[in-house]
Structures are given as C-alpha cells and as structure tokens.
Enzyme design. Structure first.
Site, PDB file in Angstrom:
ATOM      1  N   ASP A  38      69.554  32.875  13.659  1.00 27.26           N
ATOM      2  CA  ASP A  38      68.140  32.681  14.460  1.00 27.26           C
ATOM      3  C   ASP A  38      67.644  31.366  13.571  1.00 27.26           C
ATOM      4  O   ASP A  38      67.980  31.251  12.472  1.00 27.26           O
ATOM      5  CB  ASP A  38      67.266  33.799  14.205  1.00 27.26           C
ATOM      6  CG  ASP A  38      66.077  33.528  15.382  1.00 27.26           C
ATOM      7  OD1 ASP A  38      66.188  34.421  16.538  1.00 27.26           O
ATOM      8  OD2 ASP A  38      65.309  32.777  15.201  1.00 27.26           O
ATOM      9  N   ASP A  59      70.297  26.608  14.223  1.00 26.96           N
ATOM     10  CA  ASP A  59      70.381  26.086  15.804  1.00 26.96           C
ATOM     11  C   ASP A  59      71.943  26.418  16.231  1.00 26.96           C
ATOM     12  O   ASP A  59      72.838  25.883  15.807  1.00 26.96           O
ATOM     13  CB  ASP A  59      70.027  24.698  15.936  1.00 26.96           C
ATOM     14  CG  ASP A  59      69.834  24.491  17.552  1.00 26.96           C
ATOM     15  OD1 ASP A  59      70.394  25.288  18.188  1.00 26.96           O
ATOM     16  OD2 ASP A  59      69.566  23.381  17.803  1.00 26.96           O
ATOM     17  N   VAL A  60      71.757  27.603  17.220  1.00 27.10           N
ATOM     18  CA  VAL A  60      73.033  27.818  17.761  1.00 27.10           C
ATOM     19  C   VAL A  60      73.863  26.672  18.446  1.00 27.10           C
ATOM     20  O   VAL A  60      75.023  26.863  18.643  1.00 27.10           O
ATOM     21  CB  VAL A  60      72.935  28.960  18.961  1.00 27.10           C
ATOM     22  CG1 VAL A  60      72.499  30.211  18.143  1.00 27.10           C
ATOM     23  CG2 VAL A  60      71.914  28.710  20.076  1.00 27.10           C
ATOM     24  N   ASN A  80      72.804  35.786  22.762  1.00 28.58           N
ATOM     25  CA  ASN A  80      71.442  36.140  23.389  1.00 28.58           C
ATOM     26  C   ASN A  80      70.361  34.687  23.088  1.00 28.58           C
ATOM     27  O   ASN A  80      69.325  34.780  23.876  1.00 28.58           O
ATOM     28  CB  ASN A  80      70.875  37.319  22.550  1.00 28.58           C
ATOM     29  CG  ASN A  80      69.324  37.610  22.830  1.00 28.58           C
ATOM     30  OD1 ASN A  80      69.125  37.936  23.749  1.00 28.58           O
ATOM     31  ND2 ASN A  80      68.527  37.454  21.752  1.00 28.58           N
ATOM     32  N   TYR A 144      65.611  26.151  33.125  1.00 24.56           N
ATOM     33  CA  TYR A 144      66.199  27.428  32.719  1.00 24.56           C
ATOM     34  C   TYR A 144      67.030  28.463  33.729  1.00 24.56           C
ATOM     35  O   TYR A 144      68.056  28.837  33.168  1.00 24.56           O
ATOM     36  CB  TYR A 144      64.745  28.129  32.318  1.00 24.56           C
ATOM     37  CG  TYR A 144      64.966  29.668  32.076  1.00 24.56           C
ATOM     38  CD1 TYR A 144      65.065  29.736  30.544  1.00 24.56           C
ATOM     39  CD2 TYR A 144      64.820  30.505  32.989  1.00 24.56           C
ATOM     40  CE1 TYR A 144      65.382  31.208  30.273  1.00 24.56           C
ATOM     41  CE2 TYR A 144      65.067  32.030  32.257  1.00 24.56           C
ATOM     42  CZ  TYR A 144      65.400  32.187  30.964  1.00 24.56           C
ATOM     43  OH  TYR A 144      65.392  33.719  30.376  1.00 24.56           O
ATOM     44  N   LYS A 148      71.048  29.657  33.131  1.00 24.44           N
ATOM     45  CA  LYS A 148      71.111  31.129  32.916  1.00 24.44           C
ATOM     46  C   LYS A 148      72.124  31.144  33.955  1.00 24.44           C
ATOM     47  O   LYS A 148      73.260  32.012  34.007  1.00 24.44           O
ATOM     48  CB  LYS A 148      70.036  31.831  33.380  1.00 24.44           C
ATOM     49  CG  LYS A 148      68.989  31.689  32.049  1.00 24.44           C
ATOM     50  CD  LYS A 148      69.746  32.399  30.629  1.00 24.44           C
ATOM     51  CE  LYS A 148      68.778  32.297  29.620  1.00 24.44           C
ATOM     52  NZ  LYS A 148      69.506  33.278  28.346  1.00 24.44           N
TER      53      LYS A 148
END
Length: 248
Positions: A38, A59-60, A80, A144, A148
C-alpha cells in the site's frame, strides 16, 4: 477452519477497505506469511495480524517496486489496489484518465505479472478485484469503469495463460462496498459531510441497489477467500458478481 494454514499471500491495497479485510481474513484462517502492499505506510502499520507480515510501501504502478519485491514461495495473490474518480467524458482531463488507469490497470498488470512469475513453478491462485462498474455502464465513470472492465479481461487472459502452470485466476466484481475509496468521490464526500457517512451510504444504496444496502468489506473478503481456496479448485477465468442486484 484454517483453510490457508501454512500458506503465503500477496495483497495489494491492504491498508484499508477490502484489502485490509482480506489480510485479516487470511490471517484468521491460518496464513503463515502475508506480503502487504500500500502507499499508506502508517495505515499498514496499524494492521495487527497473527502471522508473519512483510510490508511494501509504494505505488503498485511503479515497475521498480515490483522489480525489488521479494515474493518467495507465493501461494495466493489478491490484486486489489485501486482508486476512484468521476467526471463526464467531455469534461475529463487526460491527466485524470491516466491517473486512474495507471493504478487500476497498469498497477494490476504489474501485480499480476509479479505474482504469476512467483507462482510459475508451484501453481497458485489469484483474485483480481474488479467492479460492477466494469460490467454496467453509468454516466460519469468512464475512466474507472474502463479500468475495471479491462481488469476483467486481463484476469481471463491470465487464467488461460496460467492454467498449464497450475495458476488459477478469477475476478470479483462488487458494486457498492462501504470503503474509504468513497471519500474521494466528491458527490459522496459532500453528502457525507451533510448527513454523516453511514446515512450517506444508506441513502445511495436505497437508490441504486435492489437489496437496499451496500456490502461490508468483510463480506467481499469472504468471497475472495472462497475463490482462493480449494473449494473453488475448478474455477478459473470466472467473474463473481457480488452487487446486491445492482447489475440486474
């Protein structure tokens, strides 16, 4: 029942919401080792779990983070980490589009790639946390929703590619869940300031969801745990819609 006794798992976005609930659930069910990712170091530190925990702060969507990450003997991964945003297409800044796609899709790709590499020799299970917004179109959520929807397709391709190595990949598509991500949505933040967060969640849920409520993070965590577990051993490439009837 310790379904995950002795197992190791990677969870991104683990400091709050669904990710935090998943980490707690896996710990309670016997996980031996959790790798939690995270950007919020302080919130990660507040997690008190019963297993060995390695925390990765960053940061992913940063490839260097994954190049440096140690993922030994990984059994499970929960992709996630995500952010929200809103705005009609005609008014949406490209920088905002890229901000959302960077975390929700680029970050998911990098997480999944790292997990699949770590699982290549022993197999494993991955769950990608998508959204009902990736299935049902609504005004104002182009970035968004697109991120997704793309994540669902990414999970399906990963399922086909990983099957020969014993890697299962499924997605879950929740609708409204009572998580802190809503605080970044101006409409919700404004209403919550007026009537309180609980009342704002209840008001929105009654308007949008046939069941008349939003999910709690722990409910989604339980469904993710099922998809990771041996009880779902014949499931791969599936999308579990958990939306209280929102997409009907």
């Amino acid at each position: 029942m310790a379904r995950f006794a002795g197992k190791s798992a990677l969870v991104t976005g683990a400091a709050s919401g669904i990710g935090r609930a998943v980490a707690e659930w896996l710990s309670e069910e016997g996980a031996l080792h959790l790798i939690l990712v995270d950007r919020d170091a302080a919130a990660l530190d507040t997690l008190k779990l019963r297993c060995r925990v390695d925390r990765i702060v960053g940061d992913v969507a940063d490839e260097a983070l994954w190049d440096a990450a140690a993922l030994p003997d990984l059994d499970f991964a929960v992709v996630n980490a995500g952010i929200a945003g809103a705005g009609p297409i005609a008014d949406l800044d490209f920088a905002e589009w890229r901000r959302i796609l960077s975390v929700n899709l680029d970050g998911a790709f990098l997480t999944m790639r790292a997990a699949m590499r770590a699982m290549a020799r022993r197999g494993g299970a991955i769950v990608a946390v998508s959204s009902a917004a990736g299935i049902k179109a609504e005004p104002g959520v182009a970035a968004y929703g697109a991120s997704k929807a793309a994540l669902i397709q990414l999970a399906k391709v990963a399922a086909k590619e990983g099957a020969a190595q014993g890697i299962r990949v499924n997605a879950i598509a929740p609708a409204g869940v009572e998580t802190p991500v809503w605080d970044t949505v101006p409409m919700f933040a404004t209403r919550a300031a007026e009537i309180g967060r609980d009342a704002a969640f209840a008001e929105m849920a009654k308007l949008a969801t046939p069941m008349g409520r939003y999910a709690k993070p722990i409910e989604i965590a339980a469904q993710i745990a099922f998809l990771l577990s041996d009880e779902a051993a014949y499931m791969t490439g599936a999308v579990l819609i958990s939306d209280g009837g929102y997409t009907l």
